[in-house]
Design an enzyme around this catalytic site. Structure first.
Site, PDB file in Angstrom:
ATOM      1  N   ASP A  67      43.128  45.647  42.170  1.00 21.26           N
ATOM      2  CA  ASP A  67      42.992  45.619  43.623  1.00 21.26           C
ATOM      3  C   ASP A  67      44.105  44.823  44.293  1.00 21.26           C
ATOM      4  O   ASP A  67      44.896  44.146  43.634  1.00 21.26           O
ATOM      5  CB  ASP A  67      41.611  45.055  44.006  1.00 21.26           C
ATOM      6  CG  ASP A  67      41.217  43.815  43.196  1.00 21.26           C
ATOM      7  OD1 ASP A  67      42.093  43.226  42.536  1.00 21.26           O
ATOM      8  OD2 ASP A  67      40.032  43.447  43.218  1.00 21.26           O
ATOM      9  N   ASN A 136      28.411  37.838  43.858  1.00 19.14           N
ATOM     10  CA  ASN A 136      27.459  38.861  44.327  1.00 19.14           C
ATOM     11  C   ASN A 136      27.442  40.073  43.403  1.00 19.14           C
ATOM     12  O   ASN A 136      26.902  41.115  43.747  1.00 19.14           O
ATOM     13  CB  ASN A 136      27.791  39.281  45.765  1.00 19.14           C
ATOM     14  CG  ASN A 136      29.180  39.891  45.881  1.00 19.14           C
ATOM     15  OD1 ASN A 136      29.851  40.098  44.885  1.00 19.14           O
ATOM     16  ND2 ASN A 136      29.610  40.173  47.090  1.00 19.14           N
ATOM     17  N   HIS A 138      30.126  41.732  42.361  1.00 21.30           N
ATOM     18  CA  HIS A 138      31.178  42.732  42.575  1.00 21.30           C
ATOM     19  C   HIS A 138      32.146  42.779  41.383  1.00 21.30           C
ATOM     20  O   HIS A 138      32.310  41.808  40.659  1.00 21.30           O
ATOM     21  CB  HIS A 138      31.913  42.529  43.912  1.00 21.30           C
ATOM     22  CG  HIS A 138      32.857  41.376  43.972  1.00 21.30           C
ATOM     23  ND1 HIS A 138      33.053  40.617  45.112  1.00 21.30           N
ATOM     24  CD2 HIS A 138      33.704  40.841  43.059  1.00 21.30           C
ATOM     25  CE1 HIS A 138      33.963  39.696  44.887  1.00 21.30           C
ATOM     26  NE2 HIS A 138      34.370  39.802  43.646  1.00 21.30           N
ATOM     27  N   GLU A 143      32.051  45.969  46.490  1.00 21.71           N
ATOM     28  CA  GLU A 143      31.004  45.061  46.957  1.00 21.71           C
ATOM     29  C   GLU A 143      29.638  45.747  46.861  1.00 21.71           C
ATOM     30  O   GLU A 143      29.565  46.981  46.805  1.00 21.71           O
ATOM     31  CB  GLU A 143      31.279  44.693  48.421  1.00 21.71           C
ATOM     32  CG  GLU A 143      32.628  44.028  48.659  1.00 21.71           C
ATOM     33  CD  GLU A 143      32.646  42.558  48.281  1.00 21.71           C
ATOM     34  OE1 GLU A 143      31.768  42.110  47.509  1.00 21.71           O
ATOM     35  OE2 GLU A 143      33.544  41.854  48.756  1.00 21.71           O
TER      36      GLU A 143
HETATM   37  C1  F6R Z   1      40.156  40.223  41.043  1.00 23.13           C
HETATM   38  C2  F6R Z   1      38.929  40.887  41.398  1.00 23.13           C
HETATM   39  C3  F6R Z   1      37.636  40.173  41.669  1.00 23.13           C
HETATM   40  C4  F6R Z   1      37.448  38.905  40.851  1.00 23.13           C
HETATM   41  C5  F6R Z   1      36.108  38.239  41.181  1.00 23.13           C
HETATM   42  C6  F6R Z   1      35.917  36.941  40.439  1.00 23.13           C
HETATM   43  O1  F6R Z   1      41.206  41.149  40.857  1.00 23.13           O
HETATM   44  O2  F6R Z   1      38.950  42.071  41.474  1.00 23.13           O
HETATM   45  O3  F6R Z   1      36.576  41.065  41.420  1.00 23.13           O
HETATM   46  O4  F6R Z   1      37.518  39.208  39.491  1.00 23.13           O
HETATM   47  O5  F6R Z   1      36.029  38.003  42.555  1.00 23.13           O
HETATM   48  O6  F6R Z   1      36.868  36.026  40.908  1.00 23.13           O
HETATM   49  P1  F6R Z   1      37.050  34.600  40.221  1.00 23.13           P
HETATM   50  O7  F6R Z   1      37.572  34.835  38.859  1.00 23.13           O
HETATM   51  O8  F6R Z   1      38.054  33.892  41.111  1.00 23.13           O
HETATM   52  O9  F6R Z   1      35.709  33.954  40.244  1.00 23.13           O
END
Ligand code: F6R
Length: 246
Positions: A67, A136, A138, A143
């Site tokens: 992303d 959450n 995701h 989301e």
């Molecule tokens: C990152 C992404 C997100 C993160 C998720 C966890 O490319 O797509 O889904 O993997 O938000 O983020 P952290 O590792 O910062 O807790």
């Protein structure tokens, strides 16, 4: 599904790096699906170390990232392209032209999503897709919502994601409100999935993802239907799941 429950963040990072290295060693020209966020940083550090020691080469690896924030230039210090350059690509022998991140500056985001989906399809989808887990539930920027989005698309970030990411920006107002993300369908087409999770604030999401009902309200729960998932977490992130499985 394989679960590695490691004692802390460092051990979790080494184990995750070993899973990625095993993929690269067994297929040097593999397609790695990569993620940003704080969780994989330790694994990327370990991969850099093995690369510097000459034990692991990314010379033939192609990569696709999950992303990118919509509206951020690649050289913006919070863009995911910048994150990948500074946390991995600049420090290993991967060819930058073999790395792919959606463009956050595309004038027509729908066209950029279609282009990116085609890039991933033309590469034959990821051999191994690395995923962090949002609090959450995701994955990528998929989301919680009413259905599982199939292909790369533009999403409105939820307030909880904006707040979780605000720590990297001057204020929550500076966090982009939209992102381009691989869809759940794109992710599920990866041949192997590696989920990394660290910290007590992920315990609920891990538990819901792997022990709860499969629902788009917890996007990661779809991974229960994937035939080759490895979950690598530290004890605090896996506490609730392991308790449930005991
Ligand atoms: C990152 C992404 C997100 C993160 C998720 C966890 O490319 O797509 O889904 O993997 O938000 O983020 P952290 O590792 O910062 O807790």
């Amino acid at each position: 599904m394989r679960i590695y429950c490691e004692k802390d963040y460092n051990a979790m990072s080494r184990r995750a790096a070993a899973v990625i290295a095993a993929q690269v060693v067994s297929k040097p020209d593999c397609v790695l699906g990569l993620a940003t966020g704080s969780t994989p940083i330790g694994a990327y550090k370990q991969l850099i170390e093995w690369n510097k020691q000459g034990d692991l080469s990314f010379a033939e690896v192609r990569s696709v990232n999950l992303d990118e924030y919509y509206g951020l230039a690649p050289d913006h210090d919070q863009s995911y392209r910048y994150f990948m350059q500074t946390n991995l690509f600049d420090h290993v022998d991967i060819a930058v032209e073999n790395t792919n991140v959606p463009s956050g500056l595309a004038a027509d985001p729908a066209a950029e999503c279609a282009r990116y989906e085609q890039v991933v399809a033309d590469l034959g989808y990821a051999d191994l897709q690395l995923l962090g887990l949002g609090r959450n539930g995701h994955i990528g920027f998929n989301e919680p919502c009413a259905d599982f989005p199939a292909a790369t698309h533009l999403v409105d970030l939820t307030q909880s994601t904006i707040e979780a990411n605000a720590r990297f920006f001057a204020s929550a107002d500076d966090v982009p409100k939209q992102a381009l993300t691989m869809g759940i369908g794109t992710i599920m087409k990866a041949r192997k999935i590696l989920v990394v999770a660290s910290g007590a604030d992920k315990a609920d999401a891990v538990w819901k993802a792997f022990s709860g009902p499969i629902t788009p309200e917890v996007p990661a729960s779809i991974l229960q239907l994937h035939p080759d998932v490895t979950l690598v977490g530290d004890e605090s992130a896996l506490a609730k799941l392991m308790e449930d499985k005991a």
